[in-house]
Design a protein around this motif. Structure first.
Motif, PDB file in Angstrom:
ATOM      1  N   CYS A 151       0.829  -1.203   0.000  1.00 18.85           N
ATOM      2  CA  CYS A 151       0.000   0.000   0.000  1.00 18.85           C
ATOM      3  C   CYS A 151       0.868   1.260   0.000  1.00 18.85           C
ATOM      4  CB  CYS A 151      -0.916  -0.002   1.217  1.00 18.85           C
ATOM      5  SG  CYS A 151      -1.940   1.477   1.335  1.00 18.85           S
ATOM      6  N   CYS A 196      -0.209   3.349   3.510  1.00 21.48           N
ATOM      7  CA  CYS A 196       0.097   2.892   4.873  1.00 21.48           C
ATOM      8  C   CYS A 196       1.199   1.836   4.929  1.00 21.48           C
ATOM      9  CB  CYS A 196      -1.178   2.379   5.558  1.00 21.48           C
ATOM     10  SG  CYS A 196      -1.708   0.744   5.004  1.00 21.48           S
ATOM     11  N   CYS A 241      -6.500  -1.670  -0.240  1.00 22.98           N
ATOM     12  CA  CYS A 241      -5.737  -2.095   0.933  1.00 22.98           C
ATOM     13  C   CYS A 241      -6.654  -2.628   2.035  1.00 22.98           C
ATOM     14  CB  CYS A 241      -4.919  -0.910   1.455  1.00 22.98           C
ATOM     15  SG  CYS A 241      -3.996  -1.279   2.963  1.00 22.98           S
ATOM     16  N   ASP A 270      -6.050  -2.621   5.112  1.00 19.95           N
ATOM     17  CA  ASP A 270      -5.955  -1.802   6.328  1.00 19.95           C
ATOM     18  C   ASP A 270      -6.603  -0.435   6.184  1.00 19.95           C
ATOM     19  OD1 ASP A 270      -4.864  -3.478   8.166  1.00 19.95           O
ATOM     20  OD2 ASP A 270      -2.812  -2.726   7.994  1.00 19.95           O
ATOM     21  N   CYS A 271      -6.376   0.240   5.041  1.00 20.39           N
ATOM     22  CA  CYS A 271      -6.832   1.633   4.945  1.00 20.39           C
ATOM     23  C   CYS A 271      -7.744   1.907   3.749  1.00 20.39           C
ATOM     24  CB  CYS A 271      -5.636   2.575   4.923  1.00 20.39           C
ATOM     25  SG  CYS A 271      -4.724   2.593   3.365  1.00 20.39           S
ATOM     26  N   CYS A 317      -6.984   2.223   0.658  1.00 22.81           N
ATOM     27  CA  CYS A 317      -6.307   2.904  -0.452  1.00 22.81           C
ATOM     28  C   CYS A 317      -6.277   1.981  -1.677  1.00 22.81           C
ATOM     29  CB  CYS A 317      -4.888   3.275  -0.028  1.00 22.81           C
ATOM     30  SG  CYS A 317      -3.900   4.037  -1.336  1.00 22.81           S
TER      31      CYS A 317
END
Ligand code: ZN
Length: 140
Positions: free
Chosen positions: A34, A37, A48, A50-51, A53
């Motif tokens: 990513c 992050c 992503c 996690d975030c 993106c």
């Protein structure tokens, strides 16, 4: 001739996974990292984990890795008769250096030699014309 008794499965290459297979053909293991992050996303995803993106450039990882966990398949592996001749098959969850945890076959490793923490190195194994699958073997 289509002999499913001896064939091994080939990967289904999609637009989402094509960069992974192209890099494997060149001898490189790549995963999406990513841009926002830094989380390494694997298997390939459109955003992503996690975030969210969507900027996930393919990044070379490994070639080393460490066994997180493992299993030995001594029967027809994953219901594919073409793998019968390869039994027993050592399969492992591998924490790839600089990458993510992945599930892969460990070759050139007797079942009694696999263990958590074992250091491995990736190797690209041909499974058909111009198609290579990343597998791991014990590091020298
Ligand atoms: Zn991210």
């Amino acid at each position: 001739m289509n002999d499913t008794a001896t064939e091994t499965p080939k990967p289904e290459i999609t637009d989402q996974t094509r960069p992974f297979w192209e890099a494997a053909r060149e001898g490189r293991l790549v995963m999406q990292k990513c841009a926002a992050c830094g989380t390494v996303n694997f298997p390939p995803k459109p955003w992503c984990i996690d975030c969210g993106c969507r900027d996930l450039p393919w990044t070379t990882v490994g070639p080393g890795g460490t066994v997180y966990s493992w299993t030995i398949s001594r029967s027809v592996a994953m219901n594919w008769p073409g793998w019968t001749g390869q039994l027993p098959v050592v399969m492992a969850l591998v924490d790839v250096d600089g990458g993510a945890r992945t599930y892969a076959q460990v070759i050139d490793c007797a079942p009694e030699d696999i263990r958590t923490g074992l250091r491995l190195v990736v190797t690209m194994v041909p499974v058909g014309e111009d198609v290579f699958i990343p597998k791991f073997r014990p590091a020298a």
